[in-house]
Design an enzyme around this catalytic site. Structure first.
Site, mmCIF file in Angstrom:
data_model
loop_
_atom_site.group_PDB
_atom_site.id
_atom_site.type_symbol
_atom_site.label_atom_id
_atom_site.label_comp_id
_atom_site.label_asym_id
_atom_site.label_seq_id
_atom_site.Cartn_x
_atom_site.Cartn_y
_atom_site.Cartn_z
ATOM 1 C CB SER A 13 -18.106 -14.288 -23.449
ATOM 2 O OG SER A 13 -16.986 -14.509 -24.289
ATOM 3 C CE1 TYR A 44 -20.172 -13.381 -20.154
ATOM 4 C CE2 TYR A 44 -19.039 -15.469 -19.806
ATOM 5 C CZ TYR A 44 -20.216 -14.763 -19.995
ATOM 6 O OH TYR A 44 -21.403 -15.438 -20.011
ATOM 7 N N GLY A 45 -14.057 -10.577 -20.450
ATOM 8 C CA GLY A 45 -12.683 -10.357 -19.983
ATOM 9 C C GLY A 45 -12.439 -9.073 -19.231
ATOM 10 C CB CYS A 75 -15.482 -19.057 -21.038
ATOM 11 S SG CYS A 75 -15.061 -17.331 -20.757
ATOM 12 C CG ASN A 76 -9.157 -20.152 -20.523
ATOM 13 O OD1 ASN A 76 -8.447 -20.965 -19.957
ATOM 14 N ND2 ASN A 76 -9.451 -20.243 -21.804
ATOM 15 C CB THR A 77 -12.911 -14.830 -18.746
ATOM 16 O OG1 THR A 77 -11.916 -14.613 -19.748
ATOM 17 C CG2 THR A 77 -13.098 -13.580 -17.929
ATOM 18 C CD GLU A 153 -17.663 -13.676 -30.600
ATOM 19 O OE1 GLU A 153 -18.774 -13.555 -31.134
ATOM 20 O OE2 GLU A 153 -17.298 -14.701 -29.975
ATOM 21 C CB CYS A 185 -8.619 -16.366 -24.348
ATOM 22 S SG CYS A 185 -10.161 -15.749 -25.056
ATOM 23 C CB THR A 186 -12.163 -20.857 -25.439
ATOM 24 O OG1 THR A 186 -13.133 -19.862 -25.086
ATOM 25 C CG2 THR A 186 -11.857 -21.726 -24.233
ATOM 26 C CG HIS A 187 -13.021 -15.815 -28.356
ATOM 27 N ND1 HIS A 187 -13.640 -15.990 -27.136
ATOM 28 C CD2 HIS A 187 -13.990 -15.371 -29.201
ATOM 29 C CE1 HIS A 187 -14.913 -15.658 -27.234
ATOM 30 N NE2 HIS A 187 -15.154 -15.280 -28.479
#
Ligand code: DGL
Length: 275
Positions: A13, A44-45, A75-77, A153, A185-187
């Site tokens: 995302s 996206y979450g 992205c896990n979501t 972000e 979550c990749t963030h």
């Protein structure tokens, strides 16, 4: 006869997927990489599954059109919402994320582990099934972490607001004796130093970027048996970055998370349209 290195398409995302891309680049210096940050649709979450599926399909189509012969859903979501769909729709290998429930279950001493993720991931069937398969014998806590993606972000990795939010989410998990935290979550790997400083050394923090990169490398070697990484660690693969939202913000983040001289290309209008 030598073949040319195939292109791998990667998307998220936003810029969280760079945490996975980084691990991939370390293992595959010759891979040609295309990254899409679907920043117009971030996060996206909290979006509907149908919307995330639509975005994942549009972006995958774009990446394949650009020559990608493998897709990594960084992205896990989006993995939870769309990976089965993508595998049915497209013929190229599609690799998704998987929260590190299995290694966490093996590592815990207290019998309590916790998954930090977006709301959609914590509610997903995919996480439920991972838990049933690998962690049925222990307690698995899930914590939706609203707001963390936006802080990453904004490159607010260690501000007072970031610490306050992390503390709010993590303190109850520690009180419940969780001794392994899974970054689902990749963030969140970008917040790992902040999280570690909050929880101390006794609590382990796991993410799956490196494991996914090893999996991608295996597929890559099937497509590209000429890989001679043993002889050359020099990066020779190309890198292209695209975003669907604010290019200036994307360039700023790329400079922080990837390399100073990287620039994002805004995707054409068509990719921005969703029903
Ligand atoms: N990096 C995405 C993930 O791994 C973030 C999801 C979002 O945009 O909310 O889940």
């Amino acid at each position: 006869m030598k073949t040319s290195p195939p292109t791998i398409g990667v998307f998220d995302s936003g810029m969280g997927g760079l945490s996975v891309l980084h691990e991939m680049r370390l293992l595959m210096p010759q891979a040609n990489l295309i990254y899409v940050a679907d920043s117009a649709w971030l996060p996206y979450g909290n979006k509907s599954e149908a919307l995330v599926q639509e975005r994942a399909t549009i972006i995958t189509q774009f990446l394949i059109h650009q020559g990608a012969s493998m897709i990594v859903v960084a992205c896990n979501t989006a993995t939870a919402a769309a990976v089965s769909d993508l595998r049915q729709t497209f013929e190229v290998p599609i690799i998704g994320m998987e929260p590190a429930v299995k290694p966490a279950a093996e590592l815990t001493q207290t019998g309590v582990i916790a998954v930090l993720a977006t709301e959609n991931t914590t509610k997903s069937q995919r996480l439920a099934s991972l838990t049933t398969r690998f962690a049925d014998h222990i307690t698995v806590l899930t914590q939706p972490c609203h707001g963390l993606v936006e802080l990453v972000e904004a490159h607010a990795l260690d501000t007072p607001a970031t610490f306050a939010l992390l503390e709010k989410y993590i303190t109850p998990l520690l009180s419940a004796e969780a001794d392994v935290l899974i970054l689902g979550c990749t963030h969140y790997p970008f917040l790992k130093p902040a999280i570690q400083s909050l929880v101390g050394d006794k609590v382990k923090i796991l993410d799956t970027g490196a494991a996914i990169a090893r999996h991608v490398q295996k597929q890559w070697l099937m497509l590209y048996p000429d890989d001679n990484k043993q002889n050359s660690d020099e990066q020779s693969g190309s890198e292209f970055f695209y975003c669907t939202g604010d290019v200036q913000a994307a360039n700023h983040l790329l400079a922080q998370f990837w390399r100073e001289d990287c620039r994002c290309i805004l995707l054409p209008e068509t990719i921005k349209s969703a029903s």
